[in-house]
Motif scaffolding. Structure first.
Motif: not given
Length: 119
Positions: A3-5, A22-28, A77-79, A93-94
């Protein structure tokens, strides 16, 4: 799910910070990237970052102005975009990738967030 914003209208020289949750448990374990597509142009990679955050890539057009970062505890994640130019106008887009760094294919995409830079 990504979900980008954070997009919006800004004057040239201004700044914006985009976020992608991001959703989910393994983002890293995911490499993350920001891409953009301007009207009539192909999508291009803007900046990418490895799962650990230790490696990153920037397109020449944004080096020194944009900074990609991530907070794995927040699965975000950020930009950070500084010194924005009218040519930065695009839908941003991410995307996420599970391949080894340097061999990314970015299989997972979020919806875009629109950035408009006025002159």
């Amino acid at each position: 799910q990504l979900q980008a914003s954070g997009g919006g209208l800004v004057q040239a020289g201004g700044s914006l910070r985009l976020s992608c949750a991001a959703s989910g448990r393994t983002f890293s374990s995911y490499n993350m990237g920001w891409f953009r597509q301007a009207p009539g142009k192909e999508r291009e990679a803007v900046a990418t970052i490895s799962g650990s955050g230790r490696s990153s890539y920037y397109a020449d057009s944004v080096k020194g102005r944009f900074t990609i970062s991530r907070d794995n505890a927040k699965s975000t994640v950020y930009l950070r975009m500084n010194s924005l130019k009218p040519e930065d106008t695009a839908v941003y887009y991410c995307a996420a990738d599970t391949a080894a760094w340097g061999k990314e294919t970015y299989d997972y995409w979020g919806q875009g967030t629109e950035v408009t830079v006025s002159s």
